[in-house]
Design a protein around this motif. Sequence first.
Motif, mmCIF file in Angstrom:
data_model
loop_
_atom_site.group_PDB
_atom_site.id
_atom_site.type_symbol
_atom_site.label_atom_id
_atom_site.label_comp_id
_atom_site.label_asym_id
_atom_site.label_seq_id
_atom_site.Cartn_x
_atom_site.Cartn_y
_atom_site.Cartn_z
ATOM 1 N N GLY A 137 -18.737 22.228 27.675
ATOM 2 C CA GLY A 137 -17.685 22.865 26.863
ATOM 3 C C GLY A 137 -18.329 23.797 25.853
ATOM 4 N N ILE A 138 -19.288 24.583 26.336
ATOM 5 C CA ILE A 138 -20.163 25.352 25.444
ATOM 6 C C ILE A 138 -19.367 26.344 24.591
ATOM 7 C CG2 ILE A 138 -20.665 27.137 27.200
ATOM 8 C CD1 ILE A 138 -23.269 25.632 24.816
ATOM 9 N N GLU A 139 -18.229 26.842 25.124
ATOM 10 C CA GLU A 139 -17.496 27.831 24.330
ATOM 11 C C GLU A 139 -16.752 27.196 23.166
ATOM 12 O OE1 GLU A 139 -16.766 26.586 27.236
ATOM 13 O OE2 GLU A 139 -14.854 27.273 28.034
ATOM 14 N N SER A 140 -16.771 25.865 23.101
ATOM 15 C CA SER A 140 -16.206 25.193 21.937
ATOM 16 C C SER A 140 -17.268 24.898 20.887
ATOM 17 C CB SER A 140 -15.527 23.884 22.352
ATOM 18 O OG SER A 140 -14.363 24.168 23.067
ATOM 19 N N VAL A 141 -18.473 25.376 21.104
ATOM 20 C CA VAL A 141 -19.487 25.257 20.053
ATOM 21 C C VAL A 141 -19.284 26.423 19.093
ATOM 22 C CG1 VAL A 141 -21.953 25.320 19.530
ATOM 23 C CG2 VAL A 141 -21.139 24.088 21.557
#
Length: 528
Positions: free
Chosen positions: A358-362
Amino acid sequence: MITISKVVRKESVASLLVDGRPYVILGGELHNSSSSNLAYLDRALDRVRALACNTVLAPITWELVEPEEGRFDFTLVDGLLAAARARDLRVVPLWFGMYKNAESTYAPAWVKTDATRFPRARLASGEPARAVSVLCEEGRRCDARAFAAVMRRIKAMDAAFRTVILVQVENEVGLLGSPRDRSPMAEAAFAAAVPAPLLTYLQVHQGGVRPELRDAWIGCGRRVAGNWAEVFGPLADEVFMAWHFGRYVGAVAEAGRAEYDLPCFANAWLVQYAGQPAGEYPSGGPVSRMLDVWRLAAPAIDLLAPDIYLPEFDAICADYAVGGNALLIPEARREEAMAANAFCALGRHGALGFSPFGIESVGLRDAPPIDGAVALGSLGMTSSALAGERLAAAYRTLGGLAPLIAECRAAGRIAGVFQEGAGPDLLELGGCRLRIHYHRPPQSDLPPAAGILLSPRDGEFIGAGYGFAVDFLPAAGEAGRIDFLELWEGEFRGVEWIPGRRLNGDEYRFRFDEVPGIRRARIYRIGS
Ligand code: DGJ
């Protein structure tokens, strides 16, 4: 000639070669739905780039690629490759085919609605599962045909660029809700003889087989023939399912590789606690106790990878980095310790790559999560903007160091720092003992200190990380003192070293502050 990527092994050291050179995946896996819309994908990939990832792991789904049987639509595949290439990112596609988290939710409607042609697995209760039975040959044939079509397309669109470097086949397979499929086909197969290659493997490799599997076989009297229950006793259900899921995933991978021979892997939903019964976690998936079965059943799969959402990150890496299995962490919890876990996987365990889920939620300091943060907050996966900044800084330093990491890993001249106690800890590297001092106690609000230490040649040390300092001592049993000839901060751009400050006086320490950075030193022994 530039070749497509491959996983190679030299003695016990595995490497992923990309464009003929060792490559380290500094990755991030997108949320499940992010590559289903190209406008959304653009925003997600901007975040991936801002986090200094070099690789994105992104789903390609059967339902959207083959919405009607035999009619393929590659708009999203082409769009993913183009969008990644525009940002100088490599891609690891995740083939969400018949199995995604032990269910068949990504199968196209024409599969889902035809239970005669694609019969469901049956649970011990007699209920049908949401997953098609892994013994359904028609399901496997259609899934493999679709995957082969995707690989053919990737070859046509990407062979000249080699954006795609590795492929995940299916996602966290296994059966949930029951330790074994009770459909009529599965019941017949379970009552039949254990395949000869598996029995031969156990006899030949006894000492190297994972203990749970070996103990089950020995407990049943080391049988060289018999049905699953006779040969494996209480472990029979899971071994049976692992054999069939391994064969299934291996056959799908083989069909894809016949079109375009990229390396492939399978990922595991792990056992969540000691003694958890199979079926509460997907029974037959590549959990560590089933690795022997999988490697035998699926030779077209290069490596078996843990998705690590549990706190025992270091121990799980160790569990998967043995017995000839190359380590890759395609999914890791999005949390404060992400950067520490990246250093741990690469420095301590020789991982080919690391990738939070869920890298785009970092988030970053000036850029909150683009989406999904609420949904993932409910799964207990949150990370602060500071954690995002730390991950980005870690990836920036590791990106420059990647060629040296690969070189030092092959030569055994690498060590990892990962704070577990108050320290100091002792490590051996490059003919010296290194005493590691941590800047803060463990269990403080901050994530553990972590780093990577390399000694490319005698007398030279390069380190990256944060939260610790290193004293250089002679090797055990040797007398004398060690001191610096020169000490630098700086960075690598490609293979070029760009020096920053020369450190001396008050800064005369091999020390890593809170923002991950690189230090380089030449040392000498003070004569008596
Ligand atoms: C593990 C799965 O493999 C991912 O696709 C995703 O569903 C995550 N779990 C969510 O936590």
